[in-house]
Enzyme design. Structure first.
Site, short mmCIF file in Angstrom:
data_model
loop_
_atom_site.label_atom_id
_atom_site.label_comp_id
_atom_site.label_asym_id
_atom_site.label_seq_id
_atom_site.Cartn_x
_atom_site.Cartn_y
_atom_site.Cartn_z
CB THR A 158 -1.03 -0.36 1.17
OG1 THR A 158 -0.20 0.16 2.61
CG2 THR A 158 -2.45 -0.73 0.96
CE LYS A 184 0.08 -3.72 3.62
NZ LYS A 184 0.06 -2.43 4.23
CB THR A 195 2.79 -9.32 11.57
OG1 THR A 195 3.45 -7.67 10.53
CG2 THR A 195 1.83 -10.63 10.51
CD GLU A 284 2.71 5.93 6.23
OE1 GLU A 284 2.03 4.53 5.66
OE2 GLU A 284 2.55 5.90 7.23
CG ASN A 407 -0.03 8.43 7.27
OD1 ASN A 407 -0.55 7.49 7.41
ND2 ASN A 407 0.84 8.12 7.86
CB SER A 412 -5.15 13.08 -1.42
OG SER A 412 -5.66 13.61 -0.02
#
Length: 412
Positions: A158, A184, A195, A284, A407, A412
């Site tokens: 993702t 992932k 996880t 991230e 985030n 969007s």
């Protein structure tokens, strides 16, 4: 938004070896992003042992509900995974979507629905249209082939910036055994008995109950010891499968006393640890991997609680992002952990640099000496509590403005 590959990503990402009896297909279902694979179908040619651990969130996805219910059957023939939509908090329609996917996959393989396992990852609360997946499964079942692990890892991404894979090949019971794993995860990472999404397959012959025992043990020092942002997903799923297709006469081991148990468990733990660190390194916006080691706590549980308090602290994580050895924030995180500590016994190191001892700043500490260390990609924070023998290590990453941007822009 386009995501730059994490500076902490592995230098070389290679295909995993094929496993006999395991076939893989990926496809573009157009669930969220066009022009990328977002659907994975793993096919087992024969009944396969299965084990799993899942999120403890009180708001689990429909996929997690099904996998939990089917695990007791102890047999797997297929796994369907989609990215882009978590099919979580979607009410009755979410259950109907999961049922439709299960029915289509089972029909394509001519097996029972409780032998199919499913997982979904992506946006929470938006309905997932079943037809985009269901219509692709028959052809995927036919075209699935051995190998394709790298494509499988890409299909379940993702906000990940690189695919996550690991493999182990070793001798067990006089035979060469292989374990392959993909995962992932980049955000909403603070697993509890599970996880994000991870699928591990071995060609060893292992009964489902023993497989479950090994998986539950191995997850503690790997995926249950990482955190990116302290948020536990509604969809966390870690599943493992053992096909028994290893070449040669490999007897199925069904007991912890089997000589293979310890050997296999050690290799499984190493593989899960490697995958878990890849997840943290793809946190991230991450620029630094943070390792937090706590010793001298009253118990191991207390040590882990303290370590997670440090690793989850936004102030600690932003200090690391700013390459600032702000040990005062570590003291804060220790103090708020809610377990027994003695302020006047604390000793704190960043790497090999001791910053505080016996509850105050180390008189030999010099800011200039640690500046070069803080510019490194791997930062180790060590804290000795001074009360007992409890110890724990967890891994995290720094918190940067990119995390907020990713985030803030996610839907969007």
């Amino acid at each position: 938004m386009a995501l730059k590959i994490s500076p902490l990503s592995p230098q070389n990402i290679q295909e995993l070896p094929p496993l006999s009896g395991v076939r893989i297909a990926t496809a573009e279902a157009g669930i969220r992003d066009k022009g990328r694979t977002d659907l994975l179908f793993i096919v087992f040619d024969a009944p396969t042992s299965v084990a799993g651990v899942f999120t403890r969130s009180k708001c689990p996805s429909a996929s997690v509900d099904h996998c939990r219910a089917s695990l007791s059957h102890g047999v797997a023939r297929g796994v369907v995974v989609n990215s882009g939509n978590a099919n979580a908090f979607t009410g009755r329609k979410g259950k109907q979507t999961a049922d439709a996917i299960l029915h289509a996959a089972a029909s394509a393989l001519k097996v029972k629905e409780n032998e199919i396992f499913i997982a979904s990852t992506g946006v929470i609360g938006e309905p997932l249209e079943a037809s985009s997946i269901v219509n692709l499964l028959p052809s995927m079942a036919e075209t699935a082939e051995e190998g394709n692990w790298l494509e499988a890892a890409r299909a379940i991404m993702t906000t990940d910036t690189f695919p996550k894979l690991a493999t182990r090949k070793f001798y067990c019971g006089g035979k060469t055994v292989t374990i392959n794993g993909i995962a992932k995860g980049a955000g909403m990472i603070a697993p509890d008995m599970a996880t994000m999404l991870s699928f591990v397959v071995s060609d060893a012959a292992i009964s489902s109950d023993i497989l479950q025992s090994m998986l539950s043990e191995a997850v503690q020092g790997s995926f249950n010891s990482i955190t990116v942002d302290s948020d536990t997903s509604t969809s966390d799923t870690l599943m493992m499968f053992a096909t028994g297709k290893v070449k040669g006469n490999f007897p199925c081991f069904t007991s912890k006393s089997d000589p293979c148990y310890e050997v296999f468990s050690r290799q499984l733990s190493a593989l899960l640890h490697e995958l878990a660190l890849q997840v943290v390194c793809d946190g991230e916006g991450a620029r630094h991997l943070i390792e937090v080691c706590v010793t001298g706590a009253t118990t191991e549980n207390a040590a882990k609680t303290i370590a997670l308090s440090i690793a989850n602290s936004p102030l600690v994580k932003t200090a690391i992002a700013g390459e600032d050895a702000n040990w005062g924030r570590v003291v804060m995180a220790v103090g708020k952990a809610g377990v027994e500590v003695d302020r006047d016994l604390l000793t704190i190191w960043f790497g090999e640099h001791r910053l505080a001892i016996n509850g105050e700043r180390d008189p030999d500490y010099h800011e200039e000496a640690i500046s070069a260390y803080m510019r490194g990609k791997h930062i180790t924070i060590r804290v000795d509590i001074g009360l007992g023998s409890g110890k724990a290590t967890v891994w995290s990453c720094d918190l940067t403005k990119e995390y907020v941007m990713i985030n803030g822009d996610y839907r969007s």
